[in-house]
Scaffold this active site. Structure first.
Site, short mmCIF file in Angstrom:
data_model
loop_
_atom_site.label_atom_id
_atom_site.label_comp_id
_atom_site.label_asym_id
_atom_site.label_seq_id
_atom_site.Cartn_x
_atom_site.Cartn_y
_atom_site.Cartn_z
N THR A 155 0.87 -1.17 0.00
CA THR A 155 0.00 0.00 0.00
C THR A 155 0.91 1.21 0.00
OG1 THR A 155 -1.78 -1.07 1.24
CG2 THR A 155 -1.58 1.27 1.58
N ARG A 183 -13.35 -7.40 -1.49
CA ARG A 183 -12.61 -7.39 -0.21
C ARG A 183 -12.03 -5.99 0.07
NH1 ARG A 183 -7.17 -5.99 1.19
NH2 ARG A 183 -6.73 -6.94 3.19
N ASP A 186 -7.71 -2.63 5.67
CA ASP A 186 -7.66 -1.56 6.66
C ASP A 186 -7.51 -0.16 6.04
OD1 ASP A 186 -4.99 -2.57 5.81
OD2 ASP A 186 -4.30 -0.83 6.95
N GLY A 207 0.27 -3.26 5.43
CA GLY A 207 0.50 -4.58 6.00
C GLY A 207 -0.75 -5.43 5.95
N GLY A 209 -4.00 -6.36 6.23
CA GLY A 209 -5.14 -5.49 6.45
C GLY A 209 -6.15 -6.02 7.44
N1 ASP Z 1 -3.10 -3.09 4.08
C1 ASP Z 1 -3.39 -3.38 2.70
C2 ASP Z 1 -4.69 -4.09 2.60
O1 ASP Z 1 -4.96 -4.92 3.42
C3 ASP Z 1 -2.33 -4.19 2.02
C4 ASP Z 1 -0.94 -3.87 2.41
O2 ASP Z 1 -0.63 -2.78 2.88
O3 ASP Z 1 -0.07 -4.74 2.24
O4 ASP Z 1 -5.41 -3.91 1.64
#
Ligand code: ASP
Length: 297
Positions: A155, A183, A186, A207, A209
């Site tokens: 992200t 889907r 976060d 990270g 989510g």
């Molecule tokens: N946090 C993001 C999500 O869950 C993905 C990521 O940051 O790796 O969509």
């Protein structure tokens, strides 16, 4: 008025292949420069965050906008949000298709009543407000995701403090490669993937989510900033993530413009600059910053 401005960007908590290291550093620095130009000119933190994230969304190195990954149906659905620490206004979109800059749609949502529009509703809103389209939904580059370092996710995000003392936070993501249609992680959820409140702090996560949402990690960082330093606030929040066996990273600013960031993913692409503190810097891991003895903020 703080008389000080600061901006921090991230290009995702992930593993970075050495062949992609330079692209990650340069991408972060380009985004910092875009936000810095806004802040130096006396512009608002929300505008600086939008400007920085637009640069990251246009860079296929990152999983956002142009570099978004595909879901289980082979489509691109993106999430983004922007929060204004002065008013606590929040604009978010989720599972949106067919726009070039989800963060700009989130910016257009900022002063609207709803805090989050999803899927067709978000796309219709974007069209009505004249947001730039991108047809097909996002230029999907072969090898996005797994080819960029194995994670198939990440992200982008940004936090900023402007000369008027206002804070802002933003996130934008192409989600998880192969995830379920519709889907939402976060990234567009306040208190989870981002938060900003003047005088307290601003934070943006990347990270796992689902784990970040379950633990409301951004709100934990903000609580930690009340009376604590930003690096420690981020570190303490990440401990909760680790306890769930998940990984991620966060960038944060406190009300005075002090920077904090950390991650438990292998890499976390981060760039930042603070007024009066020299040139912008970019790192691919916290350990790099520690090695050169550079203490952010
Ligand atoms: N946090 C993001 C999500 O869950 C993905 C990521 O940051 O790796 O969509």
């Amino acid at each position: 008025m703080t008389g000080r401005w600061a901006i921090v960007v991230h290009g995702g908590a992930k593993s970075i292949d050495p062949a992609q290291a330079e692209a990650n550093r340069c991408g972060c620095l380009a985004a910092v420069a875009a936000g810095q130009a806004v802040l130096e000119a006396g512009g608002a933190a929300v505008d600086a965050v939008e400007a920085a994230i637009r640069v990251l969304e246009d860079d296929p190195t990152f999983n956002a906008g142009r570099g978004s990954v595909r879901n289980a149906a082979g489509d691109v659905e993106m999430d983004a949000a922007l929060m204004d620490g002065q008013t606590l206004d929040l604009g978010g979109v989720a599972a949106i298709r067919g726009v070039r800059h989800p963060i700009t749609v989130a910016r257009l949502m900022l002063r609207e009543d709803p805090v989050l529009l999803v899927a067709d509703g978000a796309r219709t809103f974007a069209a009505e407000r004249g947001a730039e389209r991108c047809d097909p939904p996002a230029p999907m580059l072969p090898g996005n995701g797994a080819g960029r370092g194995g994670a198939g996710r990440d992200t982008v995000g940004c936090v900023a403090l402007d000369l008027q003392g206002h804070l802002a936070a933003g996130t934008s993501t192409g989600g998880l490669e192969g995830c379920a249609v519709g889907r939402v992680g976060d990234s567009p959820l306040p208190g989870c993937g981002l938060y900003a409140e003047d005088g307290v702090g601003a934070v943006s996560f990347s990270g796992d989510g689902e784990a970040i949402a379950r633990t409301m990690l951004a709100s934990r960082v903000v609580r930690g900033l009340e009376g604590g330093d930003p690096d420690s606030a981020v570190e303490r929040a990440l401990v909760r993530l680790v306890s769930l066996g998940a990984d991620g990273g966060a960038i944060a600013l406190d009300g005075a413009g002090r920077i904090g960031w950390n991650h438990n993913s292998r890499n976390f692409a981060v760039g930042y600059v603070v007024s009066g503190a020299g040139d912008a810097r970019a790192f691919l891991a916290k350990a790099e910053e520690r090695e050169i003895g550079q203490d952010a903020g």
